[in-house]
Scaffold this motif. Sequence first.
Motif: not given
Length: 116
Positions: A23, A28, A32
């Motif tokens: 991720n 963010d 995620e």
Amino acid sequence: MNYPQYRKARKLVRECCNYDCGNCLLLDDGEECVCVQSISYSLLCRWFRAAVLPLDTALCAELERDGMKRCCECGAAFTPKSNRAKYCPACARRQRRRKEAEKIPVVYAFRALKIP
């Protein structure tokens, strides 16, 4: 970007400070978000291009064609440090040694030919 370049870039993505278990921390926003650079065949992430890609100079030279040259000796792509560069760093070292080796016997030959 071809497949071998993609594989190299994908390995480099793990070196990014914003990469966390697949991720991206920059994208963010509470949820995620998958790192776009790890799933794409193109250079999408500006942070990756600016901070991570220069860690692999060969891949950087292949992908960013701005200022990229081809070595006259081996044909490899490299980023020149000056506008006069003809050879990649490895070939430049070999060429310099070869030219220095050619100069040395000439100097001794002239000294041997002097007649007192």
